[in-house]
Structure formats: C-alpha cells, structure tokens
Design an enzyme around this catalytic site. Structure first.
Site, PDB file in Angstrom:
ATOM      1  N   ARG A   1       0.847  -1.449   0.383  1.00 46.72           N
ATOM      2  CA  ARG A   1       0.017   0.070   0.176  1.00 46.72           C
ATOM      3  C   ARG A   1       0.759   1.503  -0.098  1.00 46.72           C
ATOM      4  O   ARG A   1       0.615   2.232  -0.118  1.00 46.72           O
ATOM      5  CB  ARG A   1      -0.715   0.002   0.554  1.00 46.72           C
ATOM      6  CG  ARG A   1      -2.005  -1.277   0.741  1.00 46.72           C
ATOM      7  CD  ARG A   1      -2.846  -0.874   2.070  1.00 46.72           C
ATOM      8  NE  ARG A   1      -3.023  -2.784   2.495  1.00 46.72           N
ATOM      9  CZ  ARG A   1      -3.411  -3.061   4.056  1.00 46.72           C
ATOM     10  NH1 ARG A   1      -3.805  -1.927   4.778  1.00 46.72           N
ATOM     11  NH2 ARG A   1      -3.318  -3.835   4.361  1.00 46.72           N
TER      12      ARG A   1
ATOM     13  N   GLU B   1       0.909  -7.227  12.870  1.00 44.94           N
ATOM     14  CA  GLU B   1      -0.132  -7.361  13.613  1.00 44.94           C
ATOM     15  C   GLU B   1      -0.525  -8.872  13.215  1.00 44.94           C
ATOM     16  O   GLU B   1      -1.663  -8.953  14.322  1.00 44.94           O
ATOM     17  CB  GLU B   1      -1.465  -6.184  12.880  1.00 44.94           C
ATOM     18  CG  GLU B   1      -2.450  -5.959  14.284  1.00 44.94           C
ATOM     19  CD  GLU B   1      -3.336  -5.163  14.135  1.00 44.94           C
ATOM     20  OE1 GLU B   1      -3.636  -4.328  12.725  1.00 44.94           O
ATOM     21  OE2 GLU B   1      -4.304  -4.772  15.430  1.00 44.94           O
TER      22      GLU B   1
HETATM   23  O1  LIG Z   1       2.645  -1.753  12.316  1.00 48.70           O
HETATM   24  P1  LIG Z   1       2.463  -3.345  11.610  1.00 48.70           P
HETATM   25  O2  LIG Z   1       2.518  -4.595  12.566  1.00 48.70           O
HETATM   26  O3  LIG Z   1       3.753  -4.099  10.811  1.00 48.70           O
HETATM   27  O4  LIG Z   1       0.941  -3.412  10.213  1.00 48.70           O
HETATM   28  C1  LIG Z   1       1.442  -2.484   8.983  1.00 48.70           C
HETATM   29  C2  LIG Z   1       1.161  -3.142   7.542  1.00 48.70           C
HETATM   30  O5  LIG Z   1      -0.087  -3.668   7.575  1.00 48.70           O
HETATM   31  C3  LIG Z   1      -0.217  -3.383   6.226  1.00 48.70           C
HETATM   32  O6  LIG Z   1       0.753  -4.391   5.315  1.00 48.70           O
HETATM   33  P2  LIG Z   1       0.245  -5.775   5.266  1.00 48.70           P
HETATM   34  O7  LIG Z   1       2.006  -6.689   4.797  1.00 48.70           O
HETATM   35  O8  LIG Z   1      -0.480  -5.820   5.626  1.00 48.70           O
HETATM   36  O9  LIG Z   1      -0.987  -5.531   3.138  1.00 48.70           O
HETATM   37  P3  LIG Z   1      -0.400  -4.793   2.147  1.00 48.70           P
HETATM   38  O10 LIG Z   1       0.671  -5.286   0.954  1.00 48.70           O
HETATM   39  O11 LIG Z   1      -1.418  -4.710   1.727  1.00 48.70           O
HETATM   40  O12 LIG Z   1       0.877  -3.082   2.054  1.00 48.70           O
HETATM   41  C4  LIG Z   1      -0.419  -2.498   6.185  1.00 48.70           C
HETATM   42  O13 LIG Z   1      -0.269  -1.440   5.222  1.00 48.70           O
HETATM   43  C5  LIG Z   1       0.834  -1.776   6.882  1.00 48.70           C
HETATM   44  O14 LIG Z   1       1.966  -2.054   5.485  1.00 48.70           O
HETATM   45  N1  LIG Z   2      -6.133  -3.223  11.003  1.00 50.87           N
HETATM   46  C1  LIG Z   2      -5.702  -2.704   9.943  1.00 50.87           C
HETATM   47  N2  LIG Z   2      -6.334  -2.126   8.728  1.00 50.87           N
HETATM   48  C2  LIG Z   2      -5.388  -2.585   7.722  1.00 50.87           C
HETATM   49  N3  LIG Z   2      -4.391  -2.685   7.430  1.00 50.87           N
HETATM   50  C3  LIG Z   2      -3.533  -3.495   8.457  1.00 50.87           C
HETATM   51  N4  LIG Z   2      -2.174  -3.068   8.546  1.00 50.87           N
HETATM   52  C4  LIG Z   2      -2.314  -4.041  10.177  1.00 50.87           C
HETATM   53  N5  LIG Z   2      -2.906  -3.477  10.845  1.00 50.87           N
HETATM   54  C5  LIG Z   2      -4.344  -3.422   9.834  1.00 50.87           C
HETATM   55 MG   LIG Z   3       1.867  -2.804   4.103  1.00 53.79          MG
END
Ligand SMILES: O=P(O)(O)OC[C@H]1O[C@H](OP(=O)(O)OP(=O)(O)O)[C@H](O)[C@@H]1O
Ligand SMILES: Nc1ncnc2[nH]cnc12
Ligand SMILES: [Mg+2]
Length: 215
Positions: A101, A138
């Site tokens: 993202r 998370e």
């Molecule tokens: O602070 P944290 O616990 O590390 O979580 C935050 C991350 O989790 C999500 O990414 P995710 O890798 O889940 O999905 P994405 O590939 O869609 O960005 C979000 O976009 C952050 O990059």
């Molecule tokens: N609660 C949440 N919503 C969207 N993206 C996430 N990445 C980690 N925790 C999330």
């Molecule tokens: Mg991400």
C-alpha cells in the site's frame, strides 16, 4: 479455454458515519488547508470488522484512490504534512514506500518533492544484491527486502505507508535504510492504531495524518 471466476463477500464494510466525500476536485492547496484535507480523508476511509482475521478491525484506504478528489486531497495532505513536520530544510532525497500500500503513495509524493522513489518489497521480488529483514506485524510475520544500491549513503530518506499498527513493517524498513547508509528523516502514515504503540519501535520521528482505533 475458460477462466474461473468467483465472488466473495468476506465482511460487512461500513463507511464512517460522516462520510460525505466531495465529488468535485479539491480547491484546498495552502498550508492552512491541512485540517480540512484530513477531515475529508477520514470521511473517505472504510472499516471492515474481522478482516483478515477475527478481532482485527481492518482500515481500508482504497476508497481514497477510487475517488479523484480524495486521491488529490491525500497526496496534498502528505506533501503539506512533510513540510510542516520536517521543515523546508529537510526535503527528502528519497521516498521509500512499503510493499504494497505504500506504493500507492510513494511515487506520486516523490514527484512532488523532486525525489527518488525506492520500494521496500516482500520476499522474492527484487533482483540483484539485496538486504533483507524479518519482522512481525499485527496479523502475521513477514520479510522485507531492499536493493543494496538503491539508496546512496547520506541521502535523506522518508518512509511512507498507509498505516502503522505494531510498527513491525516500518521498523524493518528503517533497519534496511540504515544498512544502506541512508539518513532516515522519519515516517509518515495516514492512520495509527495507537493502542498497539507501534511508534515505540521506531527510532526516527513518526507522523500520522489521522489517529484511530485508540482502543
Ligand atoms: O505496523 P504493522 O503491524 O507492521 O502493520 C502495518 C502494515 O500492515 C499492512 O500491510 P500488509 O503487509 O498487511 O499488506 P499490504 O501488502 O496490502 O500493504 C499495512 O499496509 C502496513 O504496511
Ligand atoms: N487494522 C488494520 N487495517 C488495515 N491494515 C492493517 N495492517 C495491520 N493492521 C491493519
Ligand atoms: Mg502494507
């Protein structure tokens, strides 16, 4: 030959009650516009309970990109927040965006600042010499990688992503940037899940456009 398709509705998303995103393009451009831009951005988010796992309230930022005016507002808000938080003497040389993202925000912001864009990617995606860092987030564990020569020693680097939860992703990215010799200015996110205290894991300044999910 045929293509298999299916439809899945895995949750019940709900727009925030104040959602009334404008359809016309934003006219808000000066530094004084930042609070109003933030209100529009907040109203444009959607939340999904129990996605991707039970107990997680998922913050969906994608509606901000489906709307031209909200997309415009978001990028302007990032730009103004960088100027307000880091000051005009600390314009980044490189914006690092986190897979996936963060890629929606980073390249556009880099163009605004005349900066480079460098991706931090999930494993198995980057060719050549790379550095990697494992981390917990998370709802799982993951690995990030960066191309070893993408950031030049001494370059001022800003990390952007959509959301900070546990801080695991951002912290791993910071480790990779420091290994590359970059000077980490700090981090900028749209949303912070404050109850997870992710910012405590980061050793550079952390800014967010919004706060949410305080508990
Ligand atoms: O602070 P944290 O616990 O590390 O979580 C935050 C991350 O989790 C999500 O990414 P995710 O890798 O889940 O999905 P994405 O590939 O869609 O960005 C979000 O976009 C952050 O990059
Ligand atoms: N609660 C949440 N919503 C969207 N993206 C996430 N990445 C980690 N925790 C999330
Ligand atoms: Mg991400």
């Amino acid at each position: 030959m045929s293509t298999a398709t299916s439809t899945t509705d895995n949750s019940h998303g709900s727009a925030r009650p104040e959602s009334n995103a404008p359809s016309a393009s934003s006219q808000l451009t000066g530094p004084e516009a930042l609070p109003e831009l933030k209100k529009r951005i907040k109203a444009g988010l959607k939340t999904y309970p129990d996605f991707p796992k039970k107990g997680i309230l998922f913050e969906d930022i994608l509606p901000l990109f489906a709307s031209h005016s909200l997309h415009t507002d978001l990028i302007r808000a990032y730009e103004l927040q960088v100027l307000e938080s880091f000051g005009p003497d600390n314009i980044p040389d490189v914006i690092v965006g986190l897979d996936a993202r963060g890629f929606l925000i980073g390249p556009t912001l880099a163009l605004r600042f005349g900066a480079g864009f460098v991706p931090v990617r999930k494993p198995g995606k980057l060719p050549g010499k790379i550095e990697t860092a494992d981390f917990e987030k998370e709802y799982g564990t993951d690995t990030f990688a960066i191309q070893s020569d993408a950031i030049k020693p001494g370059q001022k680097v800003l990390v952007v992503d959509d959301l900070i939860a546990t801080g695991g992703s951002a912290s791993a990215a910071g480790t990779l940037i420091e290994k590359s010799g970059g000077k980490l200015l700090g981090y900028l996110f749209i949303i912070e899940l404050t109850f997870l205290k992710g910012r405590d894991k980061l050793n550079a300044p952390v800014y967010t456009l919004l706060e949410s999910q305080a508990e």
